[in-house]
Scaffold this motif. Sequence first.
Motif, PDB file in Angstrom:
ATOM      1  N   ALA A 231       0.891  -1.148  -0.017  1.00 26.45           N
ATOM      2  CA  ALA A 231      -0.047  -0.032  -0.217  1.00 26.45           C
ATOM      3  C   ALA A 231       0.952   1.304   0.133  1.00 26.45           C
ATOM      4  O   ALA A 231       0.382   2.317  -0.554  1.00 26.45           O
ATOM      5  CB  ALA A 231      -1.082   0.029   1.286  1.00 26.45           C
ATOM      6  N   GLU A 232       2.003   1.038   0.488  1.00 27.50           N
ATOM      7  CA  GLU A 232       2.919   2.282   0.764  1.00 27.50           C
ATOM      8  C   GLU A 232       3.741   2.719  -0.464  1.00 27.50           C
ATOM      9  O   GLU A 232       4.321   3.793  -0.684  1.00 27.50           O
ATOM     10  CB  GLU A 232       3.854   2.109   1.855  1.00 27.50           C
ATOM     11  N   ASN A 233       3.822   1.702  -1.222  1.00 29.09           N
ATOM     12  CA  ASN A 233       4.834   1.741  -2.234  1.00 29.09           C
ATOM     13  C   ASN A 233       4.531   1.481  -3.798  1.00 29.09           C
ATOM     14  O   ASN A 233       5.264   2.077  -4.756  1.00 29.09           O
ATOM     15  CB  ASN A 233       6.018   0.750  -2.064  1.00 29.09           C
ATOM     16  N   PHE A 234       3.455   0.842  -3.962  1.00 33.85           N
ATOM     17  CA  PHE A 234       2.967   0.438  -5.483  1.00 33.85           C
ATOM     18  C   PHE A 234       1.822   1.225  -5.868  1.00 33.85           C
ATOM     19  O   PHE A 234       1.083   1.887  -4.957  1.00 33.85           O
ATOM     20  CB  PHE A 234       2.570  -0.900  -5.661  1.00 33.85           C
ATOM     21  N   ASP A 235       1.794   1.392  -7.286  1.00 36.46           N
ATOM     22  CA  ASP A 235       0.651   2.326  -7.808  1.00 36.46           C
ATOM     23  C   ASP A 235      -0.403   1.220  -8.090  1.00 36.46           C
ATOM     24  O   ASP A 235      -1.456   1.693  -8.167  1.00 36.46           O
ATOM     25  CB  ASP A 235       1.264   2.633  -9.015  1.00 36.46           C
ATOM     26  N   TRP A 236      -0.336   0.058  -8.239  1.00 34.97           N
ATOM     27  CA  TRP A 236      -1.325  -1.143  -8.805  1.00 34.97           C
ATOM     28  C   TRP A 236      -1.091  -2.103  -7.779  1.00 34.97           C
ATOM     29  O   TRP A 236       0.121  -2.744  -7.597  1.00 34.97           O
ATOM     30  CB  TRP A 236      -1.201  -1.227 -10.283  1.00 34.97           C
ATOM     31  N   VAL A 237      -2.234  -3.097  -7.455  1.00 35.43           N
ATOM     32  CA  VAL A 237      -2.157  -4.299  -7.113  1.00 35.43           C
ATOM     33  C   VAL A 237      -3.071  -5.198  -8.049  1.00 35.43           C
ATOM     34  O   VAL A 237      -4.493  -4.898  -8.169  1.00 35.43           O
ATOM     35  CB  VAL A 237      -2.491  -4.603  -5.756  1.00 35.43           C
ATOM     36  N   HIS A 238      -2.684  -6.062  -8.625  1.00 39.25           N
ATOM     37  CA  HIS A 238      -3.358  -6.979  -9.836  1.00 39.25           C
ATOM     38  C   HIS A 238      -4.180  -8.084  -9.189  1.00 39.25           C
ATOM     39  O   HIS A 238      -5.155  -8.603  -9.848  1.00 39.25           O
ATOM     40  CB  HIS A 238      -2.566  -7.409 -10.970  1.00 39.25           C
TER      41      HIS A 238
ATOM     42  N   LYS B 209      -9.118   1.848  -5.885  1.00 37.43           N
ATOM     43  CA  LYS B 209      -9.744   2.284  -7.073  1.00 37.43           C
ATOM     44  C   LYS B 209      -9.913   1.216  -8.077  1.00 37.43           C
ATOM     45  O   LYS B 209      -8.804   0.655  -8.399  1.00 37.43           O
ATOM     46  CB  LYS B 209      -9.126   3.474  -7.854  1.00 37.43           C
ATOM     47  N   LEU B 210     -11.198   0.525  -8.140  1.00 42.95           N
ATOM     48  CA  LEU B 210     -11.248  -0.886  -8.716  1.00 42.95           C
ATOM     49  C   LEU B 210     -11.092  -0.447 -10.388  1.00 42.95           C
ATOM     50  O   LEU B 210     -11.935   0.539 -10.887  1.00 42.95           O
ATOM     51  CB  LEU B 210     -12.651  -1.344  -8.578  1.00 42.95           C
ATOM     52  N   ARG B 211      -9.973  -0.936 -10.960  1.00 44.77           N
ATOM     53  CA  ARG B 211      -9.809  -0.601 -12.600  1.00 44.77           C
ATOM     54  C   ARG B 211     -10.065  -1.891 -13.475  1.00 44.77           C
ATOM     55  O   ARG B 211     -10.310  -1.711 -14.631  1.00 44.77           O
ATOM     56  CB  ARG B 211      -8.322  -0.420 -12.914  1.00 44.77           C
ATOM     57  N   GLY B 212     -10.220  -3.090 -12.813  1.00 44.13           N
ATOM     58  CA  GLY B 212     -10.697  -4.278 -13.757  1.00 44.13           C
ATOM     59  C   GLY B 212     -10.503  -5.801 -13.203  1.00 44.13           C
ATOM     60  O   GLY B 212     -10.443  -5.992 -12.102  1.00 44.13           O
TER      61      GLY B 212
ATOM     62  N   CYS C 147      -7.038  -4.664  -9.449  1.00 45.60           N
ATOM     63  CA  CYS C 147      -7.555  -5.633 -10.388  1.00 45.60           C
ATOM     64  C   CYS C 147      -8.199  -6.657  -9.641  1.00 45.60           C
ATOM     65  O   CYS C 147      -7.602  -7.059  -8.539  1.00 45.60           O
ATOM     66  CB  CYS C 147      -6.830  -5.987 -11.694  1.00 45.60           C
ATOM     67  N   LEU C 148      -9.266  -7.213 -10.051  1.00 47.34           N
ATOM     68  CA  LEU C 148      -9.864  -8.617  -9.068  1.00 47.34           C
ATOM     69  C   LEU C 148      -9.198  -9.667  -9.795  1.00 47.34           C
ATOM     70  O   LEU C 148      -9.370  -9.698 -11.165  1.00 47.34           O
ATOM     71  CB  LEU C 148     -11.272  -8.645  -9.075  1.00 47.34           C
ATOM     72  N   GLN C 149      -8.421 -10.559  -9.197  1.00 43.14           N
ATOM     73  CA  GLN C 149      -7.892 -11.786 -10.018  1.00 43.14           C
ATOM     74  C   GLN C 149      -9.099 -12.849  -9.984  1.00 43.14           C
ATOM     75  O   GLN C 149      -9.701 -13.211  -8.999  1.00 43.14           O
ATOM     76  CB  GLN C 149      -6.609 -12.565  -8.961  1.00 43.14           C
TER      77      GLN C 149
ATOM     78  N   PHE D 216     -19.879  -0.435 -13.328  1.00 44.42           N
ATOM     79  CA  PHE D 216     -18.477  -0.244 -12.780  1.00 44.42           C
ATOM     80  C   PHE D 216     -17.675   0.147 -13.945  1.00 44.42           C
ATOM     81  O   PHE D 216     -17.744   0.124 -15.008  1.00 44.42           O
ATOM     82  CB  PHE D 216     -17.900  -1.583 -12.346  1.00 44.42           C
ATOM     83  N   GLY D 217     -17.055   1.589 -13.640  1.00 41.10           N
ATOM     84  CA  GLY D 217     -16.247   2.082 -14.668  1.00 41.10           C
ATOM     85  C   GLY D 217     -14.902   1.462 -14.666  1.00 41.10           C
ATOM     86  O   GLY D 217     -13.729   1.984 -14.121  1.00 41.10           O
ATOM     87  N   VAL D 218     -14.971   0.135 -15.206  1.00 34.27           N
ATOM     88  CA  VAL D 218     -13.670  -0.616 -15.243  1.00 34.27           C
ATOM     89  C   VAL D 218     -13.131  -0.223 -16.716  1.00 34.27           C
ATOM     90  O   VAL D 218     -13.535  -0.090 -17.732  1.00 34.27           O
ATOM     91  CB  VAL D 218     -13.645  -2.046 -15.029  1.00 34.27           C
TER      92      VAL D 218
END
Length: 235
Positions: A95-102, A160-163, A127-129, A196-198
């Motif tokens: 949470a402190e270092n990354f821009d995205w979590v897939h 923020k849910l991206r996809g 993103c939701l796996q 959802f705005g994915v």
Amino acid sequence: MSSIIDSLKRVQQQIVQTAVQCERNPDSIQLLAVSKTKPVNAVIEAADAGQRAFGENYGQEGVEKIRAVRSLRPDLKLEWHFIGPVQSNKTRPIAENFDWVHAVDRERIAKRLSDQRPEGMKPINICLQVNISGEASKSGVAPEEVLSLAKAVSEYPNVKLRGLMAIPEPEMDPVKQHEPFKAMKALFNLLKENGFGVDTLSMGMSADMVPAIQEGATIVRIGTAIFGVRDYANR
Ligand SMILES: *Cc1c(COP(=O)(O)O)cnc(C)c1O
């Protein structure tokens, strides 16, 4: 030219060629360079050749690399994606270092990432796996639970849910390779139909990038084809 730059150019060309062949805009496909197990200088070499987004699988290794690249080359504005499985007791450095979590596959992970996202940083993109090949051992949310998980994670302010993201079972048959990607595209459309705005479908690796793009991938995660084989057999 170094082999990393050569390989990067080759992958970029393959993305453009595949996109054109299936009448997609090549700019709608982002190349994520998966640098796990690879040294800091490999990242810098790719970044100097224009690569912006990098993927890491292991929390500590990733954070150390992000810090090292920043201190060596503060001029590089890179985007860091955490693509490995997320353990709920190890969310804070992510949470402190990354821009995205897939690979978010349960509500608890989204809640922790949101709670632990430092003030002043933008919400972390997730993103939701999806467990699209349906194996009992694999991580990922079941396809029929994607909508309810999407609703749940959307409640948290600092994610923020991206996809959606998937790692289908390796499949040698080129026709069968398409099936999980098609199913992912259908789930992605289902999210859109439900408001959802994915905008992100993260799928396709070195061995199956072409069918993933043909079925609608917007991020391909490529390691071996850029950086060569990894040193650890199990990574
Ligand atoms: C390692 C990894 C990749 C890259 O795989 P390659 O086959 O080396 O391209 C992509 N996605 C995830 C989740 C990975 O763990």
